[in-house]
Design an enzyme around this catalytic site. Sequence first.
Site, short mmCIF file in Angstrom:
data_model
loop_
_atom_site.label_atom_id
_atom_site.label_comp_id
_atom_site.label_asym_id
_atom_site.label_seq_id
_atom_site.Cartn_x
_atom_site.Cartn_y
_atom_site.Cartn_z
N MET A 1 39.93 9.30 -8.30
CA MET A 1 39.30 10.45 -8.93
C MET A 1 39.91 11.71 -8.37
O MET A 1 40.10 11.84 -7.17
CB MET A 1 37.81 10.45 -8.60
CG MET A 1 37.11 11.71 -8.97
SD MET A 1 36.66 11.73 -10.66
CE MET A 1 35.58 10.33 -10.70
N CYS A 2 40.17 12.63 -9.23
CA CYS A 2 40.72 13.89 -8.77
C CYS A 2 40.08 15.03 -9.54
O CYS A 2 39.51 14.83 -10.60
CB CYS A 2 42.23 13.94 -9.01
SG CYS A 2 43.11 12.57 -8.26
N GLY A 3 40.22 16.21 -8.98
CA GLY A 3 39.88 17.42 -9.70
C GLY A 3 41.19 18.06 -10.10
O GLY A 3 42.04 18.30 -9.23
#
Length: 608
Positions: free
Chosen positions: A1-3
């Site tokens: 998961m990344c922003g």
Amino acid sequence: MCGICFVVNFTASPCILQENVCKKLRNRGPNCSKNITITISDPVYSCLFSGHVLHMRGSLTPQPLLDADGNIFLWNGEVFGGLTVGTKENDTEIILQQLSLCKCNSDILSVLSQVKGPWAIIYYQKAEHCIWFGRDFFGRRSLLWSCDSEQSSFMLSSVSICLPNPESVHWQEVPAVGVYRLDLKSSSQDGNWKLELYPWAHPDAEPPNDFTWEGLPSSISLMINNSRLFITSLIPLMNMSITTPNLELNLSSQNSSCDLKEFLKSAEKREMVGSFIGVLSEAVRRRVQCLPLQDTAAQDTNNKAAHVAILFSGGIDSMILAVLADHHIPADRPVDLLNVAFKLQELKMNQVSRKKGHNQKKDCTNADAPSDQQKSNCFDVPDRITGRAGLQELKNLSPARKWNFVEINVTQEELKEMREKRISHLVHPLDTVLDDSIGCAVWFAARGVGIISEEAGQRQHTSTAKVVLTGIGADEQLAGYSRHRIRFKSSGLEGLVKELAMELGRISSRNLGRDDRVIGDHGKEARFPYLDEDVVSFLNSLPIWEKANLFLPRGVGEKLLLRLAAMELGLGASALLPKRAMQFGSRIAKLENTHEKASDKCKRLVTS
Ligand SMILES: *[C@@H]1O[C@H](CO)[C@@H](O)[C@H](O)[C@H]1NC(C)=O
Ligand SMILES: *[C@@H]1O[C@H](CO)[C@@H](O)[C@H](O)[C@H]1NC(C)=O
Ligand SMILES: *[C@@H]1O[C@H](CO)[C@@H](O)[C@H](O)[C@H]1NC(C)=O
Ligand SMILES: *[C@@H]1O[C@H](CO)[C@@H](O)[C@H](O)[C@H]1NC(C)=O
Ligand SMILES: *[C@@H]1O[C@H](CO)[C@@H](O)[C@H](O)[C@H]1NC(C)=O
Ligand SMILES: *[C@@H]1O[C@H](CO)[C@@H](O)[C@H](O)[C@H]1NC(C)=O
Ligand SMILES: *[C@@H]1O[C@H](CO)[C@@H](O)[C@H](O)[C@H]1NC(C)=O
Ligand SMILES: *[C@@H]1O[C@H](CO)[C@@H](O)[C@H](O)[C@H]1NC(C)=O
């Protein structure tokens, strides 16, 4: 998961990213943050790429990634199949390598169409002066867009903030209907933004050619490329067949206390149930194995923490995920079962008990000051009760496993505080009463702060698992909601199967973007085994009557296939629970104004 986040200005002035948006992005990717800015003078534009990475597996790969030609890549996703990613390799790097080799637009689409797994991407192709962006076929990762009122800048971000000021930037979800290409050169030169959409389409179906959405100023016209280039979906179309064989109708006219075991006497049925368990089990395996800490497991042999958590109501969807996770997670590793309950106010508790005609001494209805025991019973909401029963079934089935049943009790005060501070921004731009209820319930559940009751007493527990499995997609595909029964009654099998196809098509805008933002806020990754490409392909190939049989009573007919799978996996009572939506099961809906409709705009989500 990344922003991930991207800003472009069509002027020489540098790009600005609001600090509070940046903070939200960092929550999603706490392990490494990096920015790249570029300024181009002919054509005139400047860009900011901001990447915030949550380290999940392999070695940490900071983002944005830059290749030798100056292309820039932001990837918020997981490759679970389709492209080969070796154990020592990183998916972000592999995809950028593939994209770098692309010679034309159709090459790019063909790389992306191969990926199995959730993703949202932003890709800058330097030589072409263009930005590619989009979301996977189901929209399992969030991506929002907005543009300023003067139309001199455009932004993309995993998450945003919502401001009450109508002048402020207006964010919308990027519709997960295809991959987009923004031509920075022509947008900069003549001020007419050139935004193209390459729609997801199935090779055997007429590609869609008509889309409507809000979010972008009407002056920006979105074009579907007239070469009719599209991104190929590997998911087969839903089987719309409605000619039931007689056998099925006969089963339906039988006894209402009908026994699931009867179905399993048919060899064909058993084979089909076995195939379903096979694909679902593989989907779970891909989502619970290869986690980073497994390499360093030696370090915490005494006090092992779970790597995987499950949003757990004790209902059939989450029970099956727990059983399958148990098959694939090392036997000495605990599994966190996250169970959320909202406190019933004493007044409301009173009403609920009266309505149900309960007359128990041990609930919160005592006029006198309630004892601690009585207070805690205020959290005995329906999902807590089925959760405990489900826990017992899991213990019987897999007694050696340490199951951490995490009771997450939420008071109205804490709900109010966290909604205002955090959750309303994550739910945004969605805004209904239902979004509020589910967004809050999922946020508290995924945070994983609660207590575990053991023989020795209760202890505080905070789940540190980075992977959160959720059962979303089971009800939509297997006709689990009461609205499906209503539709079936009014328009038969044909109506039902159309309803299911429609719901699968809109699941990104109804649920997935929101749930991804809400869970990602804890630096955890939401994973959706029921929406694995292979699981959906399997279910889409089956005719409706194999998935659900609404001639049968509630608690049996909906999600029939899943119930049969549960029986085969050795589950008992939980295989026969009717669906209870999370907002009712956790009782969050009871906390609020009971006269609201789920589809009303939620006033509580408006921040001041
Ligand atoms: C990533 O960040 C989280 C939260 O700050 C931390 O608990 C975790 O240890 C970090 N992981 C790595 C591999 O640095
Ligand atoms: C990236 O840019 C944003 C906005 O300008 C800034 O708030 C943030 O601190 C920067 N992050 C890094 C790692 O430089
Ligand atoms: C690639 O690197 C990113 C960032 O470190 C990480 O989140 C991701 O899980 C890695 N993927 C693989 C397949 O190793
Ligand atoms: C549509 O895509 C084709 C192939 O990539 C490209 O050559 C063409 O210029 C595009 N058409 C428009 C109107 O942009
Ligand atoms: C279905 O039931 C009817 C009577 O209810 C019977 O005549 C028919 O043979 C049955 N069909 C099958 C396939 O069992
Ligand atoms: C119907 O249900 C009753 C009670 O559950 C049972 O005794 C009876 O045998 C069933 N009848 C059939 C035809 O299955
Ligand atoms: C949470 O609620 C449960 C009842 O479901 C109760 O047993 C437990 O003591 C409560 N815990 C706290 C910390 O209030
Ligand atoms: C739909 O299901 C029916 C009945 O099992 C089957 O005969 C047919 O081939 C299926 N169609 C597709 C397109 O999968």
